[in-house]
Design an enzyme around this catalytic site. Structure first.
Site: not given
Ligand code: BMA
Length: 892
Positions: A471, A568
């Site tokens: 991320e 995710e």
């Protein structure tokens, strides 16, 4: 096949795996004398007030706990109470004589090296009072020269500096510009500046984990001494040679050479009738050699497949080295043959690019989850614990796990088990949710870390992709850290420097056999085009996506992004009462307790769970506070299971669709598989290995063949999603909430269900479906369905669609569920009887480890049988005494 559509053999996998994982490298030879320094060391804190013995490998916390200096660090608020441990500095000391067997080489030998496979983290190491080196990266192995320092009896000392202090000092010294985030969110109760230290990023706290900034010697320590040379590592990598149309195994050998040497290397794969000899010539210093063994074209090479798509043959490669002068070396390594491609190509009628994995030329839908460290104290992650978790993943038909970048590069056994189980590994490098400094010493340390890890893991067939970070592209793109616009480019440059110019460059140079992604989520090729930080890394037309939304109704599949690959997504739940009980007292057993908010590290997490549940269920209202607490746990697990099911089914059925330019989803990895401690989290398996309701449901929604029901524009639609090519028949039944007798049933014609695709099996307006069925209404009836092949050889798990929320279900009564239990071979047979249909029937045997073959199910028949397999010795009496059964109507 059992009734969940999975081969029954899986329940016995555990013991098979135990038997298998012992085959590994055997080293030795080449005139190297080895002395293991693992064992009992002395440990003391900085002012000497604490002095005890401690195990190596191990960490300070474990040592203190074993000596009773501290109680269980996971108990109640102990994470805060024991903060002092991580703020202190600690010294490990060991005294070792050189026994006769090693003395003759060590004391007189040309070279002696102390090898630390892993130090956590910042240390100064001395031998017999002389500093031999320092460490600052827990992900690296360190070798220190000690020739000339050794005596008959030696004192080895490892002084460990508080990681918290070190990170803070590094931050203070970094004055030119800030490298955010400074500290974790307050709710995480963690330490600051983790990004300044090469240590598990979650060890300073995470949104599912405690702050335990460990100190220790977490991997093996040994002394090696030699006169000529030693082998540092050898790395086989099988590769398909498209020019020769055959398999090769490249073997890289890394030596530390004292004296220029010549020799012969023999590589052989007896099972494939392949062998070859090579001349070896080594110069003093670090010297590498690489040889290519061509696999005989006269034999068939059985390919390694992800679980569910074929076998996982692991084949022995033998290596024999003989050096002129008589020194020899022999080792064996299990290898496997498979190819992997990450396909990013244009898709018809859809802007952007595909994003999917092709294994051995076959597109594979990745089904799985994300892996986090299994314990804050790695020395407590036993082979049993690891095996149980990975076998549990495979039992839920997972073919992939992502080793997430905020944790650790896992231990060797993890990857060997994945090789055996057919679980592919998406391997992140250990950077997460932060920006990082790029000073020369930091980069140098990272370069060494990456090189070592790639060499260590490269020969595992399970590892299918490297990925730079978690991320961090998104963090810059979405400006998580409020960086002023004019400074943005500076941070982009740092990002590119670390992940592209360094990490990617090393990975590509070290490993040409698998793809590399810079980040996750990312737009991949499109991110590259946009200078490695895409305008929107969450673009569903490219790469992978992480998606979380806790407040929108998770039953509404329209809210989910129709992404190419969902790496995710998830929802929190609380672990079971028996798991929490181990670390709590009765005063904690309330959702409003200090403990409940203390353990919740995700802002507003507890309220979000209940609000999400409130959308469809009536919340527990038992007047007994403990029962209400248990019921609250139950409803969070029901909510989580239903949310992740809906989202996963959406991704699986989006596999072949393009809707409004989006689709062709080829991966669903929910967040997260496992837990690091007993706390609310997104996991499907609790700390300790107990399956939450979600994990039982994952067995169903990841089955090779599933039937998915949805409502779209007033129509009821049914799809078969299949990894297999089969002819199927669809059966649909409508039940009233107050009756075990179906109100009506439908059956389709035989339909070809395409393997690797989605087949629409049924469409009908909801209103018609209901009125045609003895005046069912959305509130009075539920639709139940499955598809099955000829002779029931294949069958999807039974699935259902609620046409209204269970809170509005009319006729749903409080069922009376009774049970008997009997021994059935190695298992326990639980015979259930129920007075009326029951929702989400949940069987719980407290702390008896093991699994049911079905759980959290809808009970639409008067009787039902499930089996419980215990993972330790237990008795019928214990199972009967501990078995509790809860269904939805029991909680209000
Ligand atoms: C993702 C992960 C983790 C985190 C999870 C839940 O972003 O990468 O950082 O634990 O979400 O918030």
């Amino acid at each position: 096949m059992d009734r969940l559509g999975r081969p029954c053999v899986h329940l016995t996998v555990l013991s098979v795996v135990y038997a298998l994982f012992v085959v590994e490298v055997t080293c030795g030879g080449l005139g190297v004398a080895e002395l293991s320094l693992n064992g009992v060391w002395a440990l003391r804190n900085s002012n000497g007030s604490l002095s005890l013995s401690a195990g190596v490998p191990g960490c300070v916390h474990t040592g203190l706990q074993l000596h009773g200096v501290i109680e269980d660090p996971y108990y109640r608020f102990n994470d805060l109470a024991y903060r002092w441990i991580s703020l202190d500095n600690w010294t490990y000391t060991v005294s070792f004589p050189l026994s006769d067997s090693v003395r003759y080489v060590s004391l007189g030998s040309k070279r002696a090296v102390l090898v630390f496979e892993g130090v956590d983290t910042v240390s100064t190491i001395s031998l017999n009072g002389v500093i031999i080196g320092k460490t600052d990266n827990m992900f690296r192995r360190y070798d220190f020269e000690v020739a000339g320092l050794l005596k008959d009896v030696n004192i080895l000392e490892v002084w460990l500096m508080s990681a918290v202090t070190y990170a803070s000092e590094k931050r203070q010294a970094h004055t030119a510009y800030s490298v955010p985030p400074e500290c974790p969110p307050v709710v995480q109760k963690g330490e600051c500046h983790i990004n300044f230290i090469r240590k598990a990023q979650c060890s300073f706290s995470w949104d599912w984990g405690p702050s335990f900034p460990t100190l220790g010697i977490w991997k093996d320590v040994r002394l090696e001494s030699f006169d000529t040379l030693r082998l540092l590592s050898f790395v086989p990598s099988p590769k398909y040679d498209t020019v020769l149309s055959g398999w090769t195994v490249e073997v890289e050998l890394f030596f530390d050479v004292a004296v220029a040497s010549k020799g012969i290397v023999l590589l052989s794969v007896p099972q494939l009738q392949s062998a070859a000899k090579f001349q070896l010539s080594l110069m003093p210093g670090q010297s590498n050699a690489s040889f290519v063994l061509h696999i005989s074209q006269n034999v068939t090479v059985d390919l390694w497949w992800p679980f569910g798509h074929g076998q996982q043959p692991l084949i022995k490669l033998l290596i024999d080295i003989s050096i002129e002068g008589g020194e020899t070396f022999h080792a064996e390594r299990l290898i496997a043959f498979r190819t992997v491609e990450l396909v990013q190509e244009p898709i018809l009628e859809s802007p952007g690019r595909s994003f999917y994995f092709r294994i051995n030329g076959q597109p594979i839908f990745l089904k799985g989850s994300n892996w986090i460290p299994a314990h804050a104290f790695q020395d407590q992650v036993t082979a049993d614990r690891l095996t149980q978790l990975l076998v549990s993943a495979q039992m839920a038909h997972m073919n992939v796990l992502r080793v997430w970048g905020g944790g650790i590069y896992e231990q060797d056994l993890f990857y060997s088990l994945c090789d055996q189980l057919g679980i592919m590994v998406w391997q992140d490098f250990m950077f997460a949710c932060a920006l990082y400094p790029i000073e020369q010493d930091f980069i140098q340390s990272v370069r060494e870390e990456v090189t070592q890890q790639v060499r260590r893991l490269k020969s595992h067939p399970s590892v299918v992709i490297w990925s730079g970070n978690n991320e961090n592209e998104a963090a810059i793109a979405d400006n998580w850290f409020s960086i002023p616009h004019e400074q943005r480019q500076h941070y982009v440059n740092d990002y590119v420097h670390l992940y592209v110019e360094n990490i990617r460059q090393i990975v590509q140079q070290e490993d040409s056999t698998r793809p590399f992604l810079v980040s996750s989520p990312t737009n991949a090729v499109e991110s590259e085009k946009e200078g490695w930080v895409a305008h929107n890394p969450y673009d569903p037309h490219y790469g992978d996506v992480h998606f979380y939304s806790y407040v929108t109704d998770c039953w509404d599949w329209r809210k989910f992004p129709r992404t190419r690959f969902a790496s995710e997504y998830g929802f929190q739940s609380w672990p079971s009462f028996s798991t929490l009980r181990k670390v709590t007292v009765p005063a904690d057993w309330d959702f409003g307790s200090n403990f409940s908010s203390h353990r919740q590290h995700h802002n507003l997490g507890n309220i979000q769970m209940l609000l999400q549940a409130l959308l469809h269920y009536i919340l527990p209202n038992n007047t007994d506070p403990v029962q209400r607490y248990r019921d609250n746990i139950y409803i969070t697990q029901v909510m989580q299971a239903q949310c992740v099911k809906t989202q996963t089914e959406f991704y699986r059925r989006s596999r072949s669709d393009i809707v409004e330019g989006k689709g062709h989803t080829m991966g669903a990895l929910y967040w997260q598989l496992n837990d690091i401690w007993q706390a609310p989290s997104w996991s499907s398996i609790e700390f300790g290995g107990k399956w939450k309701m979600l994990h039982y449901w994952a067995v169903r929604f990841f089955s090779p063949l599933i039937t998915v029901g949805v409502e779209d524009n007033g129509d009821f639609l049914l799809y078969a999603v299949s990894d297999l090519n089969v002819d199927c028949i669809l059966k649909v039944k409508l039940y009233r909430w107050n009756s075990f007798t179906p109100q009506c049933s439908l059956e389709s014609d035989w339909t070809k269900v395409k393997g690797g695709g989605v087949t629409q099996m049924f469409q009908c307006p909801v209103s018609k479906l209901l009125t045609d069925c003895r005046k069912c209404t959305r509130h009075t009836c539920v639709v139940i369905f499955d598809v099955s092949g000829q002779g029931d050889v294949v069958r999807s798990p039974t699935n259902y669609l609620f046409l209204s929320s269970p809170q509005d279900a009319e006729g749903l009564q409080k069922p009376k569920i009774t049970f008997t239990v009997e021994e059935a071979g190695a298992r326990f047979k639980v015979n259930l009887r129920c007075s009326s249909p029951a929702l989400f029937v949940w069987l719980d045997v407290e702390d008896i480890p093991g699994v049911f073959d079905d759980n959290g199910f809808l009970m639409m028949s008067e009787s039902y049988t499930v089996f419980f397999t215990a993972w330790r010795v237990t008795t019928l009496k214990e199972v009967v005494d501990k078995l509790h059964i809860t269904s939805l109507r029991d909680i209000y």
